[in-house]
Design a protein around this motif. Structure first.
Motif, short mmCIF file in Angstrom:
data_model
loop_
_atom_site.label_atom_id
_atom_site.label_comp_id
_atom_site.label_asym_id
_atom_site.label_seq_id
_atom_site.Cartn_x
_atom_site.Cartn_y
_atom_site.Cartn_z
N ALA A 10 1.04 -1.57 -0.07
CA ALA A 10 0.44 -0.05 0.38
C ALA A 10 0.41 1.44 0.72
N GLN A 16 -5.20 0.38 5.25
CA GLN A 16 -5.30 -0.60 4.45
C GLN A 16 -5.99 -2.23 4.81
N ASN A 19 -5.11 -7.03 6.98
CA ASN A 19 -3.61 -7.59 6.68
C ASN A 19 -3.30 -8.71 7.57
N ASN A 221 -4.47 -8.72 1.87
CA ASN A 221 -3.50 -8.07 1.71
C ASN A 221 -4.25 -7.10 0.38
N TRP A 223 -6.43 -3.04 0.27
CA TRP A 223 -5.99 -2.66 0.80
C TRP A 223 -6.51 -0.64 -1.07
#
Length: 236
Positions: A10, A16, A19, A221, A223
């Motif tokens: 990011a 985010q 995560n 992941n 973002w």
């Protein structure tokens, strides 16, 4: 060109959204309360070990969506967005694995193993197919990098410019400045799906939604970066 593909981090200032941690899931996401909602908080999407790399991921296999009942246990971000850049990584564990990424909780970018049609992998659902060869296959991580510009409306509230998107799939550009025509799937699918057959788009901002359809599709992941795109151009 901005960095794209699996493992893209990011940029500074981005949110985010997930995560790998349960806290991140519960902080940023909730169940979408559509007409078919059957799940109850807390979110039942399970945090699992990443099967490829270190860390964790979240599985879309919510028990309330068993049998492919989309809209029963889909999760959506608590924050809502207009124009944005989104990065999301997914892994399909089994043949026929099915989920989807919804932009503004309206427009689905399909996740579907084994399908290369306009209803298949990386398609702008029911409108534009993507080259299936770009898909990394079962048991491997894949990435969508999406730049999105929301629909625009005139001073009388009438739709003047349709939503537009450019999408990279595993680092390869597959859709460039594609105008999205409507919301597909009816009211159980997303915002405005039940208005004028999905063509009655409103100016309400919407969240990023992930679809539960009873399949082991993992995500990590995720973002998003807010943008302000004055001109109808999403290329990057």
């Amino acid at each position: 060109m901005a960095q794209v593909g699996v493992g893209t981090e990011a940029p500074k200032g981005a949110d985010q959204l997930f995560n790998g941690k349960k806290r991140s899931l519960n902080k940023n996401w909730t169940y979408w309360e559509g007409p078919r909602i059957a799940a109850e908080l807390p979110i039942k999407w399970e945090i699992v070990e990443d099967p490829i790399d270190k860390g964790q991921a979240v599985s879309a296999n919510d028990p309330a969506a068993a049998g492919g009942k989309y809209g029963a246990a889909d999760i959506v971000t608590k924050k809502k967005y207009t124009d944005f850049r989104l990065h999301i990584e997914f892994l399909i564990k089994n043949e026929g694995g099915n989920s989807g990424v919804y932009l503004q909780n309206r427009y689905e970018i399909q996740i579907l193993d084994g399908d290369s049609t306009t209803h298949g992998m990386a398609a702008i659902i029911n409108e534009k197919a993507a080259p299936y060869v770009v898909y990394n296959g079962l048991g491997k991580w894949n990435a969508y990098d999406i730049k999105f510009r929301a629909a625009r409306f005139d001073e009388n509230g009438k739709l003047s410019e349709k939503a537009m998107t450019t999408i990279y799939f595993n680092g390869k550009k597959i859709h460039e400045n594609v105008s999205i025509q409507k919301v597909w799937g009816g009211p159980n699918s997303g915002l405005d799906g039940g208005r004028d057959g999905g063509e009655g788009i409103t100016n309400r901002p919407g969240g990023i939604k992930l679809q539960a359809e009873g399949h082991e599709v993992l995500f990590r992941n995720i973002w998003i970066e807010r943008l302000k795109l004055e001109k109808p151009n999403t290329d990057f």
